[in-house]
Scaffold this motif. Structure first.
Motif, PDB file in Angstrom:
ATOM      1  N   CYS A  48       0.841  -1.209   0.000  1.00  0.00           N
ATOM      2  CA  CYS A  48       0.000   0.000   0.000  1.00  0.00           C
ATOM      3  C   CYS A  48       0.870   1.250   0.000  1.00  0.00           C
ATOM      4  O   CYS A  48       0.619   2.198  -0.749  1.00  0.00           O
ATOM      5  N   ARG A  49       1.873   1.242   0.842  1.00  0.00           N
ATOM      6  CA  ARG A  49       2.770   2.407   0.910  1.00  0.00           C
ATOM      7  C   ARG A  49       3.539   2.593  -0.392  1.00  0.00           C
ATOM      8  O   ARG A  49       3.719   3.713  -0.866  1.00  0.00           O
ATOM      9  N   ARG A  52       1.498   4.176  -3.112  1.00  0.00           N
ATOM     10  CA  ARG A  52       1.334   5.631  -2.979  1.00  0.00           C
ATOM     11  C   ARG A  52       2.507   6.398  -3.580  1.00  0.00           C
ATOM     12  O   ARG A  52       2.401   7.591  -3.841  1.00  0.00           O
ATOM     13  N   HIS A  66      -3.156   6.224  -6.166  1.00  0.00           N
ATOM     14  CA  HIS A  66      -2.787   6.613  -4.809  1.00  0.00           C
ATOM     15  C   HIS A  66      -4.004   6.621  -3.889  1.00  0.00           C
ATOM     16  O   HIS A  66      -3.918   6.203  -2.736  1.00  0.00           O
ATOM     17  N   ARG A  70      -4.601   4.043  -0.677  1.00  0.00           N
ATOM     18  CA  ARG A  70      -4.894   4.522   0.685  1.00  0.00           C
ATOM     19  C   ARG A  70      -6.188   3.905   1.215  1.00  0.00           C
ATOM     20  O   ARG A  70      -6.274   3.544   2.388  1.00  0.00           O
ATOM     21  N   GLU A  73      -5.439   0.369   2.111  1.00  0.00           N
ATOM     22  CA  GLU A  73      -4.652   0.362   3.352  1.00  0.00           C
ATOM     23  C   GLU A  73      -5.575   0.531   4.555  1.00  0.00           C
ATOM     24  O   GLU A  73      -5.419  -0.140   5.573  1.00  0.00           O
ATOM     25  N   ALA A  74      -6.549   1.418   4.439  1.00  0.00           N
ATOM     26  CA  ALA A  74      -7.509   1.625   5.530  1.00  0.00           C
ATOM     27  C   ALA A  74      -8.276   0.337   5.820  1.00  0.00           C
ATOM     28  O   ALA A  74      -8.477  -0.023   6.990  1.00  0.00           O
ATOM     29  N   ALA A  89      -6.177   6.989   7.375  1.00  0.00           N
ATOM     30  CA  ALA A  89      -6.119   6.424   6.024  1.00  0.00           C
ATOM     31  C   ALA A  89      -7.451   6.588   5.298  1.00  0.00           C
ATOM     32  O   ALA A  89      -7.484   6.937   4.110  1.00  0.00           O
ATOM     33  N   ASP A  92      -7.843  10.284   4.375  1.00  0.00           N
ATOM     34  CA  ASP A  92      -6.919  10.629   3.299  1.00  0.00           C
ATOM     35  C   ASP A  92      -7.421  10.071   1.964  1.00  0.00           C
ATOM     36  O   ASP A  92      -7.402  10.756   0.942  1.00  0.00           O
ATOM     37  N   ALA A  93      -7.887   8.821   1.982  1.00  0.00           N
ATOM     38  CA  ALA A  93      -8.427   8.219   0.754  1.00  0.00           C
ATOM     39  C   ALA A  93      -9.647   8.996   0.273  1.00  0.00           C
ATOM     40  O   ALA A  93      -9.810   9.237  -0.927  1.00  0.00           O
ATOM     41  N   ARG A  96      -8.451  12.242  -1.301  1.00  0.00           N
ATOM     42  CA  ARG A  96      -7.847  11.958  -2.608  1.00  0.00           C
ATOM     43  C   ARG A  96      -8.910  11.587  -3.638  1.00  0.00           C
ATOM     44  O   ARG A  96      -8.837  11.994  -4.798  1.00  0.00           O
ATOM     45  N   CYS A 109     -15.352   5.122   1.317  1.00  0.00           N
ATOM     46  CA  CYS A 109     -14.821   5.714   2.553  1.00  0.00           C
ATOM     47  C   CYS A 109     -15.961   6.083   3.495  1.00  0.00           C
ATOM     48  O   CYS A 109     -15.893   5.804   4.696  1.00  0.00           O
TER      49      CYS A 109
END
Length: 169
Positions: A48-49, A52, A66, A70, A73-74, A89, A92-93, A96, A109
């Motif tokens: 995941c990192r 990004r 990206h 994210r 990853e969440a 996360a 942020d997702a 984005r 999300c």
């Protein structure tokens, strides 16, 4: 067992850094999907990192990648006790996704936030997030077409309705 076997075989065939950018991204996505399917692992979070930081042909594709990285990853972090990292996360997702005109990412999300709120009994947060789509017909039953809602969102609704004592809803 079979997934681990195939992942190990792919590791043997595809050395780190081998192939073009698309192959590299596909390999990382496999690790992310593996972690989502079989539980959190260090490779999934590392993938995941790395996603990004990955670059694709266009800026729009890279930005969406990206955002998806994210979001995934969440979802993986939901299995941990690190609530702050999970929520960070997700938010942020969501940001984005909204910046890159990806409404499905924003919706996923929101559904995750709603599910977390429902599990924790924070019906006020759930109601704020889904006020427009959770209309009732006066009987307390949720109106609207539930088949259009993602599974996570439906699960959050069920949890909220059960906590309100509306078991028939």
């Amino acid at each position: 067992p079979n997934a681990t076997l195939w992942r190990t075989r792919l590791d043997a065939l595809l050395e780190p850094g081998a192939g073009d950018a698309v192959t590299h991204v596909a390999r990382l996505l496999l690790d992310v999907l593996y972690a989502r399917a079989f539980g959190i692992d260090a490779r999934g979070l590392a993938a995941c990192r790395a996603l990004r930081d990955a670059e694709l042909g266009s800026d729009a594709d890279t930005a969406r990648l990206h955002a998806v990285a994210r979001l995934r990853e969440a979802e993986i972090l939901l299995e941990t006790d690190d609530d702050e990292a999970t929520l960070r996360a997700i938010l942020d997702a969501r940001l984005r996704g909204s910046r890159n005109a990806a409404p499905w990412i924003v919706a996923e999300c929101d559904a995750l936030i709603g599910l977390i709120a429902a599990v924790r009994g924070r019906l006020d947060v759930y109601d704020t997030l889904f006020a427009q789509s959770a209309d009732t017909d006066g009987s307390g039953a949720l109106a609207g077409n539930a088949s259009d809602a993602p599974d996570t969102r439906r699960l959050a609704r069920v949890l909220c309705e059960a906590q309100r004592g509306r078991l028939q809803s």
